[in-house]
Design a protein around this motif. Structure first.
Motif, PDB file in Angstrom:
ATOM      1  N   MET A 170      50.761 -47.654  10.464  1.00 59.13           N
ATOM      2  CA  MET A 170      51.646 -46.573  11.394  1.00 59.13           C
ATOM      3  C   MET A 170      51.918 -45.138  10.569  1.00 59.13           C
ATOM      4  O   MET A 170      51.782 -44.016  10.768  1.00 59.13           O
ATOM      5  CB  MET A 170      53.049 -47.123  12.091  1.00 59.13           C
ATOM      6  CG  MET A 170      52.493 -48.159  13.116  1.00 59.13           C
ATOM      7  SD  MET A 170      54.084 -48.800  14.019  1.00 59.13           S
ATOM      8  CE  MET A 170      53.462 -49.791  15.147  1.00 59.13           C
ATOM      9  N   ILE A 171      52.740 -45.682   9.561  1.00 57.52           N
ATOM     10  CA  ILE A 171      53.375 -44.535   8.743  1.00 57.52           C
ATOM     11  C   ILE A 171      52.298 -43.857   8.094  1.00 57.52           C
ATOM     12  O   ILE A 171      52.192 -42.441   8.130  1.00 57.52           O
ATOM     13  CB  ILE A 171      53.967 -45.054   7.287  1.00 57.52           C
ATOM     14  CG1 ILE A 171      55.346 -45.754   7.968  1.00 57.52           C
ATOM     15  CG2 ILE A 171      54.499 -43.820   6.400  1.00 57.52           C
ATOM     16  CD1 ILE A 171      56.187 -46.716   6.863  1.00 57.52           C
ATOM     17  N   SER A 172      51.046 -44.418   7.408  1.00 55.31           N
ATOM     18  CA  SER A 172      49.968 -43.521   6.910  1.00 55.31           C
ATOM     19  C   SER A 172      49.205 -42.851   7.872  1.00 55.31           C
ATOM     20  O   SER A 172      48.704 -41.649   7.639  1.00 55.31           O
ATOM     21  CB  SER A 172      49.147 -44.741   6.290  1.00 55.31           C
ATOM     22  OG  SER A 172      49.595 -45.362   5.140  1.00 55.31           O
ATOM     23  N   GLU A 173      49.066 -43.348   9.188  1.00 50.57           N
ATOM     24  CA  GLU A 173      48.143 -42.536  10.107  1.00 50.57           C
ATOM     25  C   GLU A 173      49.145 -41.354  10.679  1.00 50.57           C
ATOM     26  O   GLU A 173      48.451 -40.314  10.905  1.00 50.57           O
ATOM     27  CB  GLU A 173      48.023 -43.321  11.264  1.00 50.57           C
ATOM     28  CG  GLU A 173      47.196 -44.602  10.866  1.00 50.57           C
ATOM     29  CD  GLU A 173      46.774 -45.439  12.052  1.00 50.57           C
ATOM     30  OE1 GLU A 173      47.374 -45.354  13.018  1.00 50.57           O
ATOM     31  OE2 GLU A 173      45.486 -46.245  12.170  1.00 50.57           O
ATOM     32  N   THR A 174      50.562 -41.406  10.851  1.00 48.57           N
ATOM     33  CA  THR A 174      51.338 -40.589  11.418  1.00 48.57           C
ATOM     34  C   THR A 174      51.259 -39.186  10.419  1.00 48.57           C
ATOM     35  O   THR A 174      51.511 -38.177  10.765  1.00 48.57           O
ATOM     36  CB  THR A 174      52.656 -41.033  11.570  1.00 48.57           C
ATOM     37  OG1 THR A 174      52.519 -42.099  12.408  1.00 48.57           O
ATOM     38  CG2 THR A 174      53.685 -39.871  12.096  1.00 48.57           C
ATOM     39  N   PHE A 175      51.584 -39.625   9.169  1.00 56.45           N
ATOM     40  CA  PHE A 175      51.790 -38.294   8.316  1.00 56.45           C
ATOM     41  C   PHE A 175      50.482 -37.951   7.718  1.00 56.45           C
ATOM     42  O   PHE A 175      50.515 -37.157   6.487  1.00 56.45           O
ATOM     43  CB  PHE A 175      52.697 -38.899   7.145  1.00 56.45           C
ATOM     44  CG  PHE A 175      54.229 -38.994   7.966  1.00 56.45           C
ATOM     45  CD1 PHE A 175      54.804 -37.911   8.279  1.00 56.45           C
ATOM     46  CD2 PHE A 175      54.592 -40.325   8.376  1.00 56.45           C
ATOM     47  CE1 PHE A 175      56.171 -38.001   8.878  1.00 56.45           C
ATOM     48  CE2 PHE A 175      55.996 -40.692   8.945  1.00 56.45           C
ATOM     49  CZ  PHE A 175      56.707 -39.328   9.130  1.00 56.45           C
ATOM     50  N   TYR A 176      49.463 -38.592   7.812  1.00 56.64           N
ATOM     51  CA  TYR A 176      48.191 -38.029   7.310  1.00 56.64           C
ATOM     52  C   TYR A 176      47.722 -36.673   7.937  1.00 56.64           C
ATOM     53  O   TYR A 176      47.908 -36.527   9.217  1.00 56.64           O
ATOM     54  CB  TYR A 176      46.855 -39.045   7.498  1.00 56.64           C
ATOM     55  CG  TYR A 176      45.620 -38.613   7.294  1.00 56.64           C
ATOM     56  CD1 TYR A 176      45.257 -39.039   5.811  1.00 56.64           C
ATOM     57  CD2 TYR A 176      44.541 -38.101   7.935  1.00 56.64           C
ATOM     58  CE1 TYR A 176      43.917 -38.428   5.199  1.00 56.64           C
ATOM     59  CE2 TYR A 176      43.340 -37.741   7.482  1.00 56.64           C
ATOM     60  CZ  TYR A 176      43.100 -38.021   6.147  1.00 56.64           C
ATOM     61  OH  TYR A 176      41.838 -37.544   5.626  1.00 56.64           O
ATOM     62  N   PRO A 177      47.330 -35.811   7.264  1.00 51.10           N
ATOM     63  CA  PRO A 177      46.699 -35.569   5.755  1.00 51.10           C
ATOM     64  C   PRO A 177      47.668 -35.083   4.625  1.00 51.10           C
ATOM     65  O   PRO A 177      47.311 -35.261   3.628  1.00 51.10           O
ATOM     66  CB  PRO A 177      45.257 -34.845   5.904  1.00 51.10           C
ATOM     67  CG  PRO A 177      45.822 -33.813   6.998  1.00 51.10           C
ATOM     68  CD  PRO A 177      46.578 -34.633   8.059  1.00 51.10           C
ATOM     69  N   ASP A 178      48.680 -34.665   5.224  1.00 53.69           N
ATOM     70  CA  ASP A 178      49.729 -33.724   4.258  1.00 53.69           C
ATOM     71  C   ASP A 178      50.597 -34.982   3.566  1.00 53.69           C
ATOM     72  O   ASP A 178      51.118 -34.435   2.672  1.00 53.69           O
ATOM     73  CB  ASP A 178      50.532 -33.004   5.010  1.00 53.69           C
ATOM     74  CG  ASP A 178      49.955 -31.842   5.685  1.00 53.69           C
ATOM     75  OD1 ASP A 178      48.791 -31.386   4.957  1.00 53.69           O
ATOM     76  OD2 ASP A 178      50.192 -31.298   6.871  1.00 53.69           O
ATOM     77  N   GLY A 179      50.672 -36.221   4.033  1.00 58.68           N
ATOM     78  CA  GLY A 179      51.366 -37.202   3.293  1.00 58.68           C
ATOM     79  C   GLY A 179      50.557 -38.447   2.844  1.00 58.68           C
ATOM     80  O   GLY A 179      49.674 -38.906   3.244  1.00 58.68           O
ATOM     81  N   ILE A 180      51.019 -38.765   1.473  1.00 59.97           N
ATOM     82  CA  ILE A 180      50.606 -39.968   0.820  1.00 59.97           C
ATOM     83  C   ILE A 180      51.400 -41.153   0.989  1.00 59.97           C
ATOM     84  O   ILE A 180      52.842 -40.704   0.748  1.00 59.97           O
ATOM     85  CB  ILE A 180      50.157 -39.844  -0.349  1.00 59.97           C
ATOM     86  CG1 ILE A 180      49.082 -38.794  -0.485  1.00 59.97           C
ATOM     87  CG2 ILE A 180      49.564 -40.896  -1.001  1.00 59.97           C
ATOM     88  CD1 ILE A 180      48.713 -38.342  -2.117  1.00 59.97           C
ATOM     89  N   CYS A 181      51.195 -42.127   1.446  1.00 58.21           N
ATOM     90  CA  CYS A 181      52.335 -43.254   1.558  1.00 58.21           C
ATOM     91  C   CYS A 181      52.232 -44.358   0.610  1.00 58.21           C
ATOM     92  O   CYS A 181      51.084 -44.547   0.307  1.00 58.21           O
ATOM     93  CB  CYS A 181      52.199 -43.865   3.148  1.00 58.21           C
ATOM     94  SG  CYS A 181      52.656 -42.412   4.370  1.00 58.21           S
TER      95      CYS A 181
END
Length: 262
Positions: A170-181
């Motif tokens: 959930m975290i990875s999908e939500t903050f992609y593409p600007d975020g690396i989890c």
């Protein structure tokens, strides 16, 4: 004092003596120093000596039409052997390089989520702090999976691992593409989000809350994520300070969850 053919026998004998002397020296080197390279040279010299002896016998038998045939053959065989060893060496180096790459990847990977782990998080955070432009946009988001111990105790660790995987997904999908989890602990996650826009952050966390509610309706246990974030407000702040600030906000969010349940 001698014509050419009379001198050839002497030069051939001198060559044989030279080879024997070099072989003895290399043998002593290997025996005293356990030098594997010296042993390899002894073997090569020994192999070449056989062809030199054959060449010498060929000369004594006056078979001049076959002059240098045995020596040439010996060198060809040795060169082929060296080529084979070189190819073997290259294959071993490629194999070691591939294994090193795999081990390096495993060192930075979390085995449950198949995502990046705490070691990768610390490495990447330090890297971002060294880049002034990316550092300005950085928002560190900390997450905590609510009551993982309760899930493990009531439904087993397999179900607990499923909850961890789902949270990370959930975290990875939500903050992609600007975020690396990353998964940085048993029930703890982090995201290096390179977007300083507060409005976008609130929209994404609202979207995440919706995802959490939807999934919680499908589970027999409570599934919740607490989160908090921090940004770089001045040049004096260090990576650890950023982590601590995000943790403080995340724990405040967790306390508000508990109060809502009460």
């Amino acid at each position: 004092t001698l014509d050419f053919f009379e001198s050839v026998v002497i030069t051939q004998i001198e060559i044989l003596i030279s080879i024997v002397i070099v072989g003895i020296i290399l043998g002593i080197e290997f025996k005293k120093e356990n030098n594997e390279k010296a042993l390899k040279f002894v073997r090569i010299f020994g192999f070449l000596t056989i062809f030199v002896i054959l060449e010498f016998i060929n000369f004594l038998m006056n078979s001049f039409q076959n002059t240098s045939v045995f020596i040439s053959l010996g060198f060809v065989v040795i060169l082929l052997g060296l080529l084979f060893n070189y190819v073997k060496y290259l294959i071993q180096r490629l194999k070691l390089s591939y294994e090193s790459e795999i081990y390096a990847k495993l060192a930075y990977m979390d085995h449950v989520t198949q995502g990046k782990n705490r070691l990768a998080f610390e490495r990447d955070l330090d890297f971002l702090f060294k880049d002034p432009e990316r550092k300005k946009k950085l928002r560190l988001i900390a997450f905590d999976l609510d009551d993982l111990k309760g899930i493990n105790d009531a439904y087993g660790h397999v179900e607990g691992d499923k909850a961890i995987k789902k949270a990370f997904e959930m975290i990875s999908e939500t903050f992609y593409p600007d975020g690396i989890c990353y998964r940085i602990g048993g029930d703890e996650f982090a995201c290096l989000f390179e977007n300083s826009d507060e409005k976008i952050y609130k929209e994404l966390t609202a979207f995440l809350d919706e995802k959490i509610k939807t999934f919680e309706n499908e589970t027999p246990y409570h599934f919740g994520l607490s989160y908090g974030s921090s940004m770089i407000e001045n040049d004096q702040i260090e990576p650890l300070d950023l982590v601590n600030l995000a943790d403080i906000e995340m724990y405040e969010h967790k306390r508000s969850h508990k109060l809502q349940k009460q």
